[in-house]
Design a protein around this motif. Sequence first.
Motif, PDB file in Angstrom:
ATOM      1  N   GLY A 152      52.444  57.930  -1.534  1.00 18.28           N
ATOM      2  CA  GLY A 152      51.781  56.408  -1.830  1.00 18.28           C
ATOM      3  C   GLY A 152      53.211  55.291  -1.240  1.00 18.28           C
ATOM      4  N   VAL A 153      54.133  56.604  -0.801  1.00 16.46           N
ATOM      5  CA  VAL A 153      54.942  55.326  -0.578  1.00 16.46           C
ATOM      6  C   VAL A 153      55.093  54.423   1.528  1.00 16.46           C
ATOM      7  CG1 VAL A 153      57.861  55.730   0.325  1.00 16.46           C
ATOM      8  CG2 VAL A 153      56.834  56.490  -1.210  1.00 16.46           C
ATOM      9  N   LYS A 154      54.894  53.431   1.379  1.00  8.79           N
ATOM     10  CA  LYS A 154      54.311  53.081   2.927  1.00  8.79           C
ATOM     11  C   LYS A 154      55.400  52.396   3.311  1.00  8.79           C
ATOM     12  CE  LYS A 154      50.354  53.594   2.100  1.00  8.79           C
ATOM     13  NZ  LYS A 154      50.028  54.288   3.343  1.00  8.79           N
ATOM     14  N   TYR A 155      55.719  52.457   4.946  1.00  6.08           N
ATOM     15  CA  TYR A 155      57.071  52.202   5.337  1.00  6.08           C
ATOM     16  C   TYR A 155      56.883  52.280   6.796  1.00  6.08           C
ATOM     17  CZ  TYR A 155      57.961  56.802   6.751  1.00  6.08           C
ATOM     18  OH  TYR A 155      57.976  58.441   6.207  1.00  6.08           O
ATOM     19  N   GLY A 156      57.519  51.158   7.609  1.00  8.66           N
ATOM     20  CA  GLY A 156      56.906  51.640   9.563  1.00  8.66           C
ATOM     21  C   GLY A 156      56.172  50.429   9.704  1.00  8.66           C
ATOM     22  N   GLN A 157      55.643  49.756   8.615  1.00 19.20           N
ATOM     23  CA  GLN A 157      54.247  48.564   9.515  1.00 19.20           C
ATOM     24  C   GLN A 157      54.586  48.172  10.340  1.00 19.20           C
ATOM     25  OE1 GLN A 157      55.368  49.218   6.387  1.00 19.20           O
ATOM     26  NE2 GLN A 157      53.240  49.642   4.553  1.00 19.20           N
ATOM     27  N   SER A 158      55.801  47.373  10.220  1.00 18.06           N
ATOM     28  CA  SER A 158      56.011  46.488  11.504  1.00 18.06           C
ATOM     29  C   SER A 158      56.084  47.135  12.613  1.00 18.06           C
ATOM     30  CB  SER A 158      57.364  45.269   9.934  1.00 18.06           C
ATOM     31  OG  SER A 158      57.940  46.455   9.835  1.00 18.06           O
ATOM     32  N   GLY A 159      57.011  48.286  12.616  1.00 17.41           N
ATOM     33  CA  GLY A 159      57.872  49.118  13.784  1.00 17.41           C
ATOM     34  C   GLY A 159      59.151  49.742  13.067  1.00 17.41           C
ATOM     35  N   GLN A 170      60.403  53.314 -11.627  1.00 16.84           N
ATOM     36  CA  GLN A 170      59.562  54.844 -11.425  1.00 16.84           C
ATOM     37  C   GLN A 170      57.914  54.145 -10.578  1.00 16.84           C
ATOM     38  OE1 GLN A 170      58.989  56.894 -14.637  1.00 16.84           O
ATOM     39  NE2 GLN A 170      61.801  58.082 -14.886  1.00 16.84           N
ATOM     40  N   LYS A 171      58.761  54.133  -9.683  1.00 10.53           N
ATOM     41  CA  LYS A 171      57.243  53.129  -9.507  1.00 10.53           C
ATOM     42  C   LYS A 171      56.605  54.145  -8.062  1.00 10.53           C
ATOM     43  CE  LYS A 171      56.197  50.462  -5.312  1.00 10.53           C
ATOM     44  NZ  LYS A 171      56.857  49.206  -4.395  1.00 10.53           N
ATOM     45  N   ILE A 221      50.812  55.854   7.856  1.00 13.13           N
ATOM     46  CA  ILE A 221      50.693  57.181   7.346  1.00 13.13           C
ATOM     47  C   ILE A 221      50.097  56.982   6.077  1.00 13.13           C
ATOM     48  CG2 ILE A 221      52.565  58.959   7.247  1.00 13.13           C
ATOM     49  CD1 ILE A 221      53.941  58.474   8.894  1.00 13.13           C
ATOM     50  N   ASP A 222      48.843  57.113   5.971  1.00 12.33           N
ATOM     51  CA  ASP A 222      48.573  57.112   5.008  1.00 12.33           C
ATOM     52  C   ASP A 222      48.585  59.113   3.867  1.00 12.33           C
ATOM     53  OD1 ASP A 222      46.963  59.883   6.249  1.00 12.33           O
ATOM     54  OD2 ASP A 222      45.073  57.826   5.825  1.00 12.33           O
TER      55      ASP A 222
END
Length: 381
Positions: free
Chosen positions: A101-108, A66-67, A266-267
């Motif tokens: 709060g889900v972060k993804y794709g920062q590297s492309g 449940q992060k 994306i924030d």
Amino acid sequence: MICMPHKILSKIANEPVPTGRDPSDQGRCVPEPIGGIFPPDASANIPLPVAFFPLTGGDVNSWPAQKHKGVAMGVDWVPDVRFEKAMRCKEGQGSHVSIPGVKYGQSGQFAINFWMKKDEEAQNESGFEYIFSHGESGKGFNPFGPNNVHIYLPEVAHPAHGVARVILKDSESTYQGQRSHTFFDSDGKFTDNEPRNSIGHVNLEDGQWHMLTVTTKTSGDPGFQIFVDGTLGGSFPTAEIANFLETSGGGGLPWIHVDGGAPLNIDGDIFLCGRADLSQERHFGGSLAHLSIFNESLAPEMVAAMYTAVAGRSVLLNTLADLASSIRALQPNVTESRPDFLETLRTPEIIAALRATRLPDKAEIADKIERGDSISCEIDI
């Protein structure tokens, strides 16, 4: 209960490996989500998702720790043969889920994968239904500006209905007004609102469960791909666009930016069953389950393995699932002065049930049973 080693918990739940412990040691055990999980073949080497949301049994939080905690508004939880108790959104009532709060794709690189089942709708509806919507917060809603990922369906009266549509704009996609209003469909069409009936394309409005996958390319080349039920439906840029960019040296149409491959920043919150601005006319009516978000691209064999893990490879198993709501595989049989026992349905009863569906593939199975032909199947228990 499902027990996981520390190295997995550290990746998907940010739980540090205790001092002095081997990362491969068993970490802790957690309850299995309602409806279970469907581990794909280990040989496919599928990466761990940064977030997995079962969306079953009344729970919209990520699993196993449940992060990420979702907030559901107006959704139902309905019995389901495949996922036991699935989340159902009601288009007319503005049902949706927001997930911060889900972060993804920062590297492309990234991938988004989920299962969906579309409800029937009025034949005169010609708008769009957003299933997954993720953009920047606090800047006014513009899905065609940088840092946007949106997956939606044209409604039944729209000429392009039956496909899934994707808007993907990475951080290098400068907004140029109407020129930036581009999208790509699951049948391989680019910014095309014309009627279509692409050979081999899966109709997403048939009321059945379908797996939809959007992923950047594992090669690292710019662009992205859309898979339906584990099969590639479209790859962007298309051959025509790629050829044009190559032969023109990129100078022919400078407004064409090949999205996918550059970082995503994306924030905003992720919205399910509704557009990020919660427009009243842009809600999805249907069921969703098993949303996985990856920080890496998925290769075709990975997508296929994920689909097979849930759907199985047996036409007979699918047939039994179709019949589950109308017949029971076991029936009580009570006889005088004898204990109760269970007896399976007899062959003529199975054949009659199959023919009653009036579907060609079910009739074919019934013919095989009558002839005594063998039917191969693969059932995971």
